[in-house]
Each structure stands twice: as structure tokens, then as C-alpha cells.
Design an enzyme around this catalytic site. Structure first.
Site, PDB file in Angstrom:
ATOM      1  N   HIS A   1      36.643  35.905  33.419  1.00  0.00           N
ATOM      2  CA  HIS A   1      36.074  36.905  34.320  1.00  0.00           C
ATOM      3  C   HIS A   1      34.673  37.355  33.933  1.00  0.00           C
ATOM      4  CE1 HIS A   1      40.190  37.156  35.882  1.00  0.00           C
ATOM      5  NE2 HIS A   1      39.579  37.541  36.993  1.00  0.00           N
TER       6      HIS A   1
ATOM      7  N   ASP B   1      30.035  34.481  51.236  1.00  0.00           N
ATOM      8  CA  ASP B   1      31.128  34.436  50.273  1.00  0.00           C
ATOM      9  C   ASP B   1      30.894  33.293  49.276  1.00  0.00           C
ATOM     10  OD1 ASP B   1      34.092  35.437  49.827  1.00  0.00           O
ATOM     11  OD2 ASP B   1      34.129  33.246  49.660  1.00  0.00           O
TER      12      ASP B   1
ATOM     13  N   ASP C   1      31.599  37.513  36.376  1.00  0.00           N
ATOM     14  CA  ASP C   1      30.701  38.666  36.567  1.00  0.00           C
ATOM     15  C   ASP C   1      29.234  38.236  36.448  1.00  0.00           C
ATOM     16  OD1 ASP C   1      32.795  40.331  36.950  1.00  0.00           O
ATOM     17  OD2 ASP C   1      32.653  41.368  35.015  1.00  0.00           O
TER      18      ASP C   1
ATOM     19  N   GLU D   1      33.640  39.034  45.941  1.00  0.00           N
ATOM     20  CA  GLU D   1      32.564  38.033  45.878  1.00  0.00           C
ATOM     21  C   GLU D   1      31.959  37.842  47.266  1.00  0.00           C
ATOM     22  OE1 GLU D   1      35.792  37.416  45.459  1.00  0.00           O
ATOM     23  OE2 GLU D   1      36.385  35.488  46.325  1.00  0.00           O
TER      24      GLU D   1
ATOM     25  N   ASN E   1      36.338  31.934  37.945  1.00  0.00           N
ATOM     26  CA  ASN E   1      37.047  32.903  37.093  1.00  0.00           C
ATOM     27  C   ASN E   1      38.125  32.217  36.258  1.00  0.00           C
ATOM     28  OD1 ASN E   1      35.784  35.371  37.522  1.00  0.00           O
ATOM     29  ND2 ASN E   1      36.883  35.723  39.441  1.00  0.00           N
TER      30      ASN E   1
END
Ligand SMILES: [Mg+2]
Length: 301
Positions: A190, A177, A194, A220, A185
Site C-alpha cells: 500500500h 481511474d 500511495d 484511485e 497494491n
């Protein structure tokens, strides 16, 4: 397009070579069925075939049968050239796997038209195969990271667990993770989030060996499966963790430090419970510990 011309008659071969070259094909010549069959088993063989029926040794229909036995995804298009024109012969030729036939002596306009049909069929078949392959890839992969998606990586895990049990070989599963991904973010937006996930996938692929598998498990979260023979199954995961933490991610002038935490569970066929959900639960608990431990760490359950 390459065209295999197989005919034991030299005059016929030379004539067919000249004609088909004029029509834009790239003829590859064989003097008999054995030669034709050898060419077909070689690298990048022609997919359009013009085979004489009567040849010493392997006949045209014999070659057709051999090709049929190969059971290819992209079988060649085969035209038989034959002086035989009795219905029973034609049926036998088509039964053997030929797609079409042309009677000898042949009319060159007709032969050309039939070769063009063959070429069209092969082009169409290639397009269909490509589309089919693309669909299969799309169905199994995550569009953002191009890694396996959750469904695909879960089915890999199922398969690998079964294999591990069958072969008695150990298997390691890492649930990984991104640390404080929400902050990335929130701070950068965002799109940058990404980009971080994409770069992460690249780093995974850089460190993992060809027989390791990785998929996007959730937002994630990533699932890594390795059938390491190491007693210490931590090492591949430590390499991954370091490869992420060592160099900040670069994105449009930004330098973003990223770290990951990994919960690892080792599956030993003799002692462990082979239930996927219990294994993933163990990995999840180890991941939670790694987070509680200050993150940027990997912990073995
Ligand atoms: Mg012949």
C-alpha cells in the site's frame, strides 16, 4: 518590522526616525497624509503606522478612514500622535480607525512601549491569519495527494456548472481511474500504492492548465474539470492519459508502469441536462466503456 512614520514636521520626523531605528524598527518616512496613503497602497506596505494627527491635506484620522475603507484581512496597527488631548478628539481619532494614540510632546519610553504593543498585535494577527489559512487549506485538500478533496472538487463542479450556464461556455468533466490499481497494491504494497497516487497528482498538475481543476474523487478516482473552448474536448484528457502512460513511475528503485482510463462528458449549456448526478453518471458510464475497451484510453460520453 517596518514602521511608517508620517509627520509634516521635519524635526519631529528626524527624531522619530532616530529613536525608532534604535528600538529596532525600520522606519519608512512620509511628509504628509497623501504620501503615507501612497506608501500604504504600494507593495508590501508597513503594517505598523505612526501618524501625526495634524498634517496639511490628509490628516492622520483621514488616513485612518481610508485604511478602514480598504477592509483588509490584515489591517495595520495605527497609532496617532497628537497634541490634542481632549476626550472628544481622542474618541474621534479612535472612531476613525486608529488603534491607539500618544500625546505630543511624547514621552519616549511610553511611545516605545506602545509601539511594542502594536508590534505584538500585528505578529499575533499574522499567526492567526496563517493558522486560519492552513485550516482552510486542510479542509479542502486531500492529505495524501494534496489535490482538492471530494467535497471541495464537487463544490468547484457546482460552481463551474453555474458559471457555464450563465456565460454559455462549454465545460468538460473527466472521471479518471487508475487501471488495475489493486494489482499495484497487491504486488508492491500500500505504501507504493500511495506513492503512485502522489506521483499521479504531480503529473496531473504538470499537464493541466492553471484554470483546470482536479480533485481526488475516491480511492484511485479523480475528477478533472476543464472549461475548454476546444470543440474537441478530448485533447486535454488525452494529454493527461499520455503523460501518465508514457513514463513508468519510479519509486525506490522500482519502475512501475501505470495507466489510467478516463470517462469524459461535455456539458453544453444549451442542450445538456445540468444535473450534477446525471453528468457524473454519464462520465461513469464512459469510464466503464474505456475500461471495457482495454483500458489506457479515454472515451467521450
Ligand atoms: Mg503636524
Amino acid at each position: 518590522m517596518k514602521l511608517l512614520i508620517s509627520d509634516d514636521d521635519l524635526t519631529s520626523r528626524v527624531m522619530l526616525q532616530a529613536l525608532t531605528t534604535q528600538w529596532g524598527f525600520e522606519p519608512v518616512l512620509a511628509e504628509d497624509g497623501e504620501q503615507a496613503w501612497a506608501i500604504l497602497r504600494g507593495d508590501n506596505p508597513p503594517r505598523l503606522l505612526l501618524l501625526d494627527w495634524e498634517m496639511p491635506g490628509m490628516s492622520g484620522p483621514d488616513v485612518c478612514k481610508k485604511v478602514q475603507e480598504m477592509d483588509l484581512d490584515d489591517p495595520p496597527f495605527i497609532i496617532l500622535l497628537t497634541a490634542r488631548n481632549k476626550k472628544a478628539d481622542i474618541v474621534a481619532g479612535l472612531d476613525a480607525g486608529a488603534n491607539d494614540y500618544v500625546s505630543k510632546p511624547f514621552d519616549s519610553a511610553e511611545l516605545r512601549a506602545r509601539l511594542q504593543v502594536g508590534k505584538r498585535m500585528i505578529d499575533l494577527q499574522s499567526e492567526l491569519l496563517q493558522a486560519h489559512h492552513q485550516l482552510k487549506t486542510q479542509a479542502a485538500h486531500d492529505t495524501l495527494t494534496e489535490l482538492l478533496n471530494r467535497g471541495a472538487v464537487m463544490s468547484v463542479l457546482k460552481h463551474e456548472l453555474a458559471r457555464s450556464q450563465r456565460e454559455g461556455s462549454p465545460l468538460c468533466i473527466g472521471l479518471c481511474d487508475v487501471d488495475h490499481f489493486k494489482n499495484i497494491n497487491d504486488n508492491y504494497g500500500h505504501l507504493v500504492g500511495d506513492a503512485v497516487l502522489k506521483e499521479l497528482a504531480k503529473r496531473f498538475n504538470k499537464v493541466l492548465r492553471p484554470y483546470d481543476q482536479v480533485g481526488r474523487y475516491g480511492g484511485e478516482e479523480f475528477l478533472i474539470i476543464t472549461n475548454t473552448i476546444d470543440i474537441n474536448c478530448m485533447s486535454p484528457f488525452e494529454r493527461i492519459r499520455e503523460c501518465v502512460a508514457d513514463t513508468p513511475f519510479q519509486h525506490e528503485g522500482l519502475s512501475i508502469p501505470v495507466t489510467i482510463s478516463i470517462g469524459i462528458v461535455q456539458f453544453t449549456p444549451t442542450s445538456s441536462n445540468s444535473d450534477i448526478n446525471s453528468l457524473l453518471n454519464l462520465a461513469d458510464k464512459a469510464l466503464y466503456e474505456a475500461k471495457a475497451n482495454g483500458r489506457n484510453s479515454s472515451i467521450l460520453a
